[in-house]
Design a protein around this motif. Structure first.
Motif, PDB file in Angstrom:
ATOM      1  N   PHE A 174      27.164  -0.243 -32.967  1.00 37.62           N
ATOM      2  CA  PHE A 174      25.766   0.038 -33.713  1.00 37.62           C
ATOM      3  C   PHE A 174      26.229  -0.900 -35.139  1.00 37.62           C
ATOM      4  O   PHE A 174      27.171  -1.029 -35.703  1.00 37.62           O
ATOM      5  CB  PHE A 174      26.121   1.479 -34.177  1.00 37.62           C
ATOM      6  CG  PHE A 174      26.085   2.201 -32.855  1.00 37.62           C
ATOM      7  CD1 PHE A 174      24.921   2.561 -32.085  1.00 37.62           C
ATOM      8  CD2 PHE A 174      27.318   2.792 -32.462  1.00 37.62           C
ATOM      9  CE1 PHE A 174      24.812   3.317 -30.991  1.00 37.62           C
ATOM     10  CE2 PHE A 174      27.240   3.790 -31.312  1.00 37.62           C
ATOM     11  CZ  PHE A 174      26.062   3.836 -30.709  1.00 37.62           C
ATOM     12  N   PRO A 184      18.938   2.566 -38.565  1.00 42.31           N
ATOM     13  CA  PRO A 184      19.110   4.115 -38.125  1.00 42.31           C
ATOM     14  C   PRO A 184      20.027   4.197 -36.768  1.00 42.31           C
ATOM     15  O   PRO A 184      19.819   3.482 -35.944  1.00 42.31           O
ATOM     16  CB  PRO A 184      17.880   4.835 -37.969  1.00 42.31           C
ATOM     17  CG  PRO A 184      16.806   4.111 -38.933  1.00 42.31           C
ATOM     18  CD  PRO A 184      17.326   2.707 -38.597  1.00 42.31           C
ATOM     19  N   ILE A 185      20.941   4.899 -37.018  1.00 43.05           N
ATOM     20  CA  ILE A 185      21.943   4.997 -35.892  1.00 43.05           C
ATOM     21  C   ILE A 185      21.307   5.538 -34.503  1.00 43.05           C
ATOM     22  O   ILE A 185      21.229   5.070 -33.264  1.00 43.05           O
ATOM     23  CB  ILE A 185      23.167   5.675 -36.219  1.00 43.05           C
ATOM     24  CG1 ILE A 185      23.620   5.501 -37.429  1.00 43.05           C
ATOM     25  CG2 ILE A 185      24.115   5.966 -35.067  1.00 43.05           C
ATOM     26  CD1 ILE A 185      24.494   3.929 -37.383  1.00 43.05           C
ATOM     27  N   TYR A 186      20.468   6.431 -34.645  1.00 41.46           N
ATOM     28  CA  TYR A 186      19.553   7.013 -33.496  1.00 41.46           C
ATOM     29  C   TYR A 186      18.729   6.410 -32.913  1.00 41.46           C
ATOM     30  O   TYR A 186      18.628   6.181 -31.693  1.00 41.46           O
ATOM     31  CB  TYR A 186      19.011   8.359 -33.859  1.00 41.46           C
ATOM     32  CG  TYR A 186      17.487   8.619 -34.469  1.00 41.46           C
ATOM     33  CD1 TYR A 186      16.685   8.227 -33.412  1.00 41.46           C
ATOM     34  CD2 TYR A 186      17.095   7.987 -35.383  1.00 41.46           C
ATOM     35  CE1 TYR A 186      15.231   8.302 -33.595  1.00 41.46           C
ATOM     36  CE2 TYR A 186      15.880   7.987 -35.893  1.00 41.46           C
ATOM     37  CZ  TYR A 186      14.755   8.017 -34.950  1.00 41.46           C
ATOM     38  OH  TYR A 186      13.448   8.074 -35.133  1.00 41.46           O
ATOM     39  N   VAL A 187      18.129   5.288 -33.667  1.00 43.34           N
ATOM     40  CA  VAL A 187      17.306   4.275 -33.265  1.00 43.34           C
ATOM     41  C   VAL A 187      17.983   3.318 -32.387  1.00 43.34           C
ATOM     42  O   VAL A 187      17.820   3.215 -31.035  1.00 43.34           O
ATOM     43  CB  VAL A 187      16.621   3.371 -34.002  1.00 43.34           C
ATOM     44  CG1 VAL A 187      15.641   2.321 -33.548  1.00 43.34           C
ATOM     45  CG2 VAL A 187      15.609   4.332 -35.044  1.00 43.34           C
ATOM     46  N   VAL A 199      29.626   8.781 -32.240  1.00 37.93           N
ATOM     47  CA  VAL A 199      28.682   9.221 -33.188  1.00 37.93           C
ATOM     48  C   VAL A 199      28.708  10.605 -33.428  1.00 37.93           C
ATOM     49  O   VAL A 199      29.311  11.460 -32.742  1.00 37.93           O
ATOM     50  CB  VAL A 199      27.247   8.808 -32.639  1.00 37.93           C
ATOM     51  CG1 VAL A 199      27.074   7.245 -32.771  1.00 37.93           C
ATOM     52  CG2 VAL A 199      26.721   9.497 -31.345  1.00 37.93           C
ATOM     53  N   ASN A 200      28.011  11.259 -34.297  1.00 34.79           N
ATOM     54  CA  ASN A 200      27.841  12.645 -34.688  1.00 34.79           C
ATOM     55  C   ASN A 200      26.960  13.165 -33.421  1.00 34.79           C
ATOM     56  O   ASN A 200      25.832  12.531 -33.080  1.00 34.79           O
ATOM     57  CB  ASN A 200      26.650  12.538 -35.964  1.00 34.79           C
ATOM     58  CG  ASN A 200      26.649  13.867 -36.488  1.00 34.79           C
ATOM     59  OD1 ASN A 200      26.327  14.828 -35.591  1.00 34.79           O
ATOM     60  ND2 ASN A 200      26.812  14.018 -37.862  1.00 34.79           N
ATOM     61  N   ASN A 259      24.693  15.490 -33.668  1.00 35.62           N
ATOM     62  CA  ASN A 259      23.551  15.634 -33.997  1.00 35.62           C
ATOM     63  C   ASN A 259      22.617  14.447 -33.849  1.00 35.62           C
ATOM     64  O   ASN A 259      21.388  14.503 -33.218  1.00 35.62           O
ATOM     65  CB  ASN A 259      23.562  16.034 -35.482  1.00 35.62           C
ATOM     66  CG  ASN A 259      23.948  17.257 -35.785  1.00 35.62           C
ATOM     67  OD1 ASN A 259      23.790  18.400 -35.023  1.00 35.62           O
ATOM     68  ND2 ASN A 259      24.614  17.360 -36.934  1.00 35.62           N
ATOM     69  N   THR A 260      22.953  13.195 -34.150  1.00 36.00           N
ATOM     70  CA  THR A 260      22.608  12.009 -33.821  1.00 36.00           C
ATOM     71  C   THR A 260      22.147  11.941 -32.454  1.00 36.00           C
ATOM     72  O   THR A 260      21.182  11.448 -31.768  1.00 36.00           O
ATOM     73  CB  THR A 260      23.317  10.805 -34.518  1.00 36.00           C
ATOM     74  OG1 THR A 260      23.697  11.079 -35.758  1.00 36.00           O
ATOM     75  CG2 THR A 260      22.498   9.648 -34.666  1.00 36.00           C
ATOM     76  N   ARG A 271      19.365  13.884 -31.039  1.00 39.80           N
ATOM     77  CA  ARG A 271      18.024  13.415 -31.669  1.00 39.80           C
ATOM     78  C   ARG A 271      17.638  12.358 -30.679  1.00 39.80           C
ATOM     79  O   ARG A 271      16.577  12.359 -30.265  1.00 39.80           O
ATOM     80  CB  ARG A 271      18.203  12.822 -33.065  1.00 39.80           C
ATOM     81  CG  ARG A 271      16.899  12.395 -33.575  1.00 39.80           C
ATOM     82  CD  ARG A 271      17.048  12.197 -35.113  1.00 39.80           C
ATOM     83  NE  ARG A 271      15.670  11.745 -35.432  1.00 39.80           N
ATOM     84  CZ  ARG A 271      15.384  10.813 -36.700  1.00 39.80           C
ATOM     85  NH1 ARG A 271      16.681  11.027 -37.677  1.00 39.80           N
ATOM     86  NH2 ARG A 271      14.515  10.600 -37.158  1.00 39.80           N
TER      87      ARG A 271
END
Lengths: 119, 229
Positions: free
Chosen positions: A5, A10-13, A46-47, A49-50, A53
């Motif tokens: 990453f 944005p990490i989620y992207v 990663v988190n 939560n991420t 998502r």
């Protein structure tokens, strides 16, 4: 698995992109059960939560589905997999032509380079 | 809301360390408390932990800061408070006496994974190993809020990775973690939310991914621009 990453997007992207790649290239096999959110998050460092998502986004794209008590699975819909694979391939093609355009090449010239018969 | 700060002020003599802090920290998030040296990060953390008193109100799970809130908050201070002449076993016993929610088995498991001999005294360990031991002790408490003050300061990159992994794996559903640091690029990947603090004031708060999207930059870059000397 290759998780990497950049910090400036944005990490989620980036997670969605990576997971999408794993799915369309069948690193994650059609119909395969995914690891839990926590385990996947740990693998990708990663988190959770991420990760949650990102998985929600893949689910809305139809690439994964949830079986109530069983967890999340990769779609078996080959048509859909091909559709996303094609979309991703076209993105790469566009990137190539845009980059060549910046170097001052027309599309025809860029195509010649691609075939290896540039002069 | 897990933590609520309402109109919090703290003065050290004539120096205003915190100015009218209003803050809400939800459950289930990893939050970066980011700011330059002397911005008030540690002061805010100490107020939330009840180690300092100031003006205004702080609630943790709706309760004022006190013995009840301390039970549900696990705190890793920037400077150690442990007696370095103790062995790891002794420290674990100490933690067990102190905290109902301390899971000694979990701590032993994590220590064993690292190959740490629990008969060793803390004083014989390298700085990095001491940091790891202290983090393990704190993360082995089943708390609602973990507050880690500069957990990665002064350790090598491999130790940093270990510390971040330990934080992630021990991040319980429903609990939140506040990480205070100025080493942003190392931690920003795991943050949900960020709080920028500057000269004792909240300067900027928001979701880490939203900020990246908005500005097209890393949190580290945003920080460097906002806090240019």
């Amino acid at each position: 698995m290759n998780w990497h990453f950049e910090n400036d997007r944005p990490i989620y992207v980036q997670l969605v992109e990576t997971l999408k790649l794993f799915i369309v290239t069948k690193k994650f096999k059609p119909g395969q059960r995914l690891l839990s959110v926590r385990d996947l998050a740990f693998e990708a460092k990663v988190n959770p939560n991420t990760m949650q998502r990102a998985l929600a986004e893949l689910e809305s794209m139809g690439l994964i589905y949830t079986e109530r008590t069983n967890g999340k699975f990769v779609t078996k819909d080959t048509k859909l997999l091909n559709h996303y694979k094609k979309e991703m391939a076209l993105e790469k093609v566009n990137t190539y032509f845009t980059a060549m355009g910046k170097l001052g090449f027309t599309k025809t010239e860029a195509l010649k380079y691609l075939k290896g018969d540039e002069k | 809301m897990l933590v609520e700060c309402k109109n919090v002020n703290k003065n050290y003599g004539k120096v205003k360390a915190l100015k009218n802090i209003n803050l809400e920290i939800p459950e289930g998030k990893i939050i970066g408390l980011l700011g330059p040296n002397g911005s008030g990060k540690t002061t805010l953390i100490k107020l939330i932990n009840g180690l300092l008193t100031g003006e205004g109100e702080i609630f943790i799970k709706g309760k004022s800061v006190g013995p009840e809130s301390k039970k549900i908050v696990a705190y890793l201070p920037e400077r150690t408070y442990l007696d370095m002449n103790m062995t790891v076993n002794e420290v674990i016993n100490y933690f067990q006496d102190f905290y109902d929610n301390f899971d000694a088995n979990e701590a032993y498991k994590l220590l064993e994974k690292l190959g740490i001999n629990t008969k060793d005294k803390l004083t014989t360990m390298s700085k990095g190993t001491k940091e790891k031991v202290q983090l393990i002790l704190v993360m082995s408490r089943k708390a609602d809020l973990y507050i880690l003050d500069e957990p990665i300061g002064g350790v090598d990159p491999a130790t940093r990775d270990y510390i971040l992994e330990t934080i992630l794996t021990n991040f319980q559903v429903g609990a939140s973690i506040i990480i205070s640091t100025h080493l942003i690029s190392d931690v920003e990947k795991i943050l949900d939310e960020i709080i920028f603090i500057k000269n004792g004031e909240i300067y900027l708060t928001g979701s880490a991914d939203e900020l990246r999207r908005e500005k097209g930059k890393s949190i580290d870059e945003i920080f460097r621009e906002e806090f240019k000397c």
